[in-house]
Motif scaffolding. Structure first.
Motif, mmCIF file in Angstrom:
data_model
loop_
_atom_site.group_PDB
_atom_site.id
_atom_site.type_symbol
_atom_site.label_atom_id
_atom_site.label_comp_id
_atom_site.label_asym_id
_atom_site.label_seq_id
_atom_site.Cartn_x
_atom_site.Cartn_y
_atom_site.Cartn_z
ATOM 1 N N LYS A 6 0.833 -1.199 0.000
ATOM 2 C CA LYS A 6 0.000 0.000 0.000
ATOM 3 C C LYS A 6 0.871 1.254 0.000
ATOM 4 O O LYS A 6 1.955 1.269 0.576
ATOM 5 C CB LYS A 6 -0.909 0.008 1.223
ATOM 6 C CG LYS A 6 -1.941 -1.097 1.224
ATOM 7 C CD LYS A 6 -2.780 -1.023 2.472
ATOM 8 C CE LYS A 6 -3.784 -2.152 2.512
ATOM 9 N NZ LYS A 6 -4.591 -2.099 3.726
ATOM 10 N N PRO A 7 0.388 2.328 -0.625
ATOM 11 C CA PRO A 7 1.154 3.571 -0.656
ATOM 12 C C PRO A 7 1.203 4.258 0.711
ATOM 13 O O PRO A 7 0.301 4.103 1.530
ATOM 14 C CB PRO A 7 0.417 4.434 -1.674
ATOM 15 C CG PRO A 7 -0.912 3.812 -1.862
ATOM 16 C CD PRO A 7 -0.837 2.397 -1.411
ATOM 17 N N PHE B 87 -9.227 6.789 3.835
ATOM 18 C CA PHE B 87 -8.443 5.788 3.096
ATOM 19 C C PHE B 87 -7.799 4.738 3.998
ATOM 20 O O PHE B 87 -6.754 4.193 3.647
ATOM 21 C CB PHE B 87 -7.361 6.497 2.268
ATOM 22 C CG PHE B 87 -7.912 7.465 1.268
ATOM 23 C CD1 PHE B 87 -8.492 7.016 0.089
ATOM 24 C CD2 PHE B 87 -7.863 8.823 1.501
ATOM 25 C CE1 PHE B 87 -9.008 7.910 -0.834
ATOM 26 C CE2 PHE B 87 -8.381 9.730 0.588
ATOM 27 C CZ PHE B 87 -8.955 9.272 -0.584
ATOM 28 N N ASP C 14 -6.818 1.728 2.203
ATOM 29 C CA ASP C 14 -6.110 1.934 0.943
ATOM 30 C C ASP C 14 -4.661 2.396 1.087
ATOM 31 O O ASP C 14 -3.909 2.345 0.118
ATOM 32 C CB ASP C 14 -6.861 2.977 0.096
ATOM 33 C CG ASP C 14 -8.305 2.579 -0.145
ATOM 34 O OD1 ASP C 14 -8.542 1.425 -0.548
ATOM 35 O OD2 ASP C 14 -9.199 3.416 0.087
ATOM 36 N N VAL C 15 -4.282 2.884 2.270
ATOM 37 C CA VAL C 15 -2.920 3.397 2.459
ATOM 38 C C VAL C 15 -2.221 2.672 3.601
ATOM 39 O O VAL C 15 -2.869 2.157 4.521
ATOM 40 C CB VAL C 15 -2.891 4.923 2.718
ATOM 41 C CG1 VAL C 15 -3.440 5.692 1.531
ATOM 42 C CG2 VAL C 15 -3.608 5.297 3.986
ATOM 43 N N GLU C 16 -0.911 2.625 3.524
ATOM 44 C CA GLU C 16 -0.099 2.053 4.592
ATOM 45 C C GLU C 16 -0.201 2.921 5.845
ATOM 46 O O GLU C 16 -0.202 2.440 6.961
ATOM 47 C CB GLU C 16 1.361 1.964 4.135
ATOM 48 C CG GLU C 16 2.293 1.330 5.123
ATOM 49 C CD GLU C 16 2.028 -0.146 5.338
ATOM 50 O OE1 GLU C 16 2.339 -0.628 6.442
ATOM 51 O OE2 GLU C 16 1.509 -0.815 4.425
ATOM 52 N N ILE D 264 2.971 11.083 -1.980
ATOM 53 C CA ILE D 264 2.584 9.676 -1.936
ATOM 54 C C ILE D 264 3.765 8.908 -2.501
ATOM 55 O O ILE D 264 4.173 9.133 -3.649
ATOM 56 C CB ILE D 264 1.310 9.386 -2.748
ATOM 57 C CG1 ILE D 264 0.125 10.125 -2.141
ATOM 58 C CG2 ILE D 264 1.046 7.873 -2.796
ATOM 59 C CD1 ILE D 264 -1.185 9.921 -2.870
ATOM 60 N N ASN D 265 4.341 8.042 -1.666
ATOM 61 C CA ASN D 265 5.531 7.283 -2.065
ATOM 62 C C ASN D 265 6.596 8.181 -2.697
ATOM 63 O O ASN D 265 7.097 7.900 -3.774
ATOM 64 C CB ASN D 265 5.168 6.153 -3.020
ATOM 65 C CG ASN D 265 4.354 5.072 -2.347
ATOM 66 O OD1 ASN D 265 4.354 4.943 -1.126
ATOM 67 N ND2 ASN D 265 3.642 4.298 -3.127
ATOM 68 N N VAL E 3 -5.531 12.247 -3.582
ATOM 69 C CA VAL E 3 -5.081 10.971 -3.020
ATOM 70 C C VAL E 3 -5.879 9.822 -3.634
ATOM 71 O O VAL E 3 -5.307 8.815 -4.061
ATOM 72 C CB VAL E 3 -5.196 10.967 -1.476
ATOM 73 C CG1 VAL E 3 -4.949 9.574 -0.911
ATOM 74 C CG2 VAL E 3 -4.221 11.985 -0.874
ATOM 75 N N ARG E 4 -7.185 9.974 -3.708
ATOM 76 C CA ARG E 4 -8.030 8.927 -4.293
ATOM 77 C C ARG E 4 -7.607 8.572 -5.709
ATOM 78 O O ARG E 4 -7.540 7.400 -6.077
ATOM 79 C CB ARG E 4 -9.493 9.390 -4.276
ATOM 80 C CG ARG E 4 -10.521 8.380 -4.800
ATOM 81 C CD ARG E 4 -10.881 8.466 -6.267
ATOM 82 N NE ARG E 4 -11.055 9.771 -6.792
ATOM 83 C CZ ARG E 4 -12.209 10.453 -6.787
ATOM 84 N NH1 ARG E 4 -13.291 9.950 -6.255
ATOM 85 N NH2 ARG E 4 -12.265 11.650 -7.336
ATOM 86 N N VAL F 145 -4.406 6.323 -5.158
ATOM 87 C CA VAL F 145 -4.440 5.096 -4.362
ATOM 88 C C VAL F 145 -5.640 4.189 -4.624
ATOM 89 O O VAL F 145 -5.557 2.982 -4.414
ATOM 90 C CB VAL F 145 -4.331 5.384 -2.843
ATOM 91 C CG1 VAL F 145 -3.086 6.187 -2.527
ATOM 92 C CG2 VAL F 145 -5.556 6.065 -2.298
ATOM 93 N N HIS F 146 -6.758 4.763 -5.079
ATOM 94 C CA HIS F 146 -7.969 3.962 -5.327
ATOM 95 C C HIS F 146 -8.892 4.728 -6.277
ATOM 96 O O HIS F 146 -9.939 5.247 -5.865
ATOM 97 C CB HIS F 146 -8.676 3.684 -4.001
ATOM 98 C CG HIS F 146 -9.747 2.655 -4.099
ATOM 99 N ND1 HIS F 146 -10.184 1.964 -2.993
ATOM 100 C CD2 HIS F 146 -10.483 2.183 -5.123
ATOM 101 C CE1 HIS F 146 -11.148 1.138 -3.350
ATOM 102 N NE2 HIS F 146 -11.342 1.254 -4.642
#
Length: 94
Positions: free
Chosen positions: A2-3, A30, A33-35, A52-53, A76-77, A80-81
């Motif tokens: 996950k990011p 999220f 969806d995220v780390e 992000i990353n 972000v969405r 990541v998703h």
């Protein structure tokens, strides 16, 4: 994997609370969806960047402003998703 979202904020400018609020909003939206969301005090005065990353998705100096939370969630969405509905945050402003 996950990011990971990272928020760099200027502690001398007093932006920790803003960064913490945005981190809370992102984690609430999220969580699956995220780390995680990491807050990092910036070494550069006036910095407020969201990555992000290690890829910058928003930079206060570049944009000349802080992100709106709705805008940040959309950014972000989209990474990541992309298919995730953000409910009222997806509606266009009129």
């Amino acid at each position: 994997m996950k990011p990971l979202v990272t928020i760099y904020y200027c502690p001398k400018c007093g932006w920790l609370l803003r960064a913490a609020y945005m981190a809370q909003e992102l984690l609430t939206t999220f969580e699956e969806d995220v780390e995680g969301v990491t807050l990092k005090p910036a070494d550069v005065a006036g910095r407020y960047s969201i990555l992000i990353n290690d890829e910058v998705i928003f930079d206060r100096k570049r944009e000349g402003r802080f992100p709106e939370i709705k805008e940040l969630k959309q950014l972000v969405r989209d990474i990541v998703h992309p298919g995730k509905s953000l409910g009222h945050s997806d509606k266009k402003s009129e």
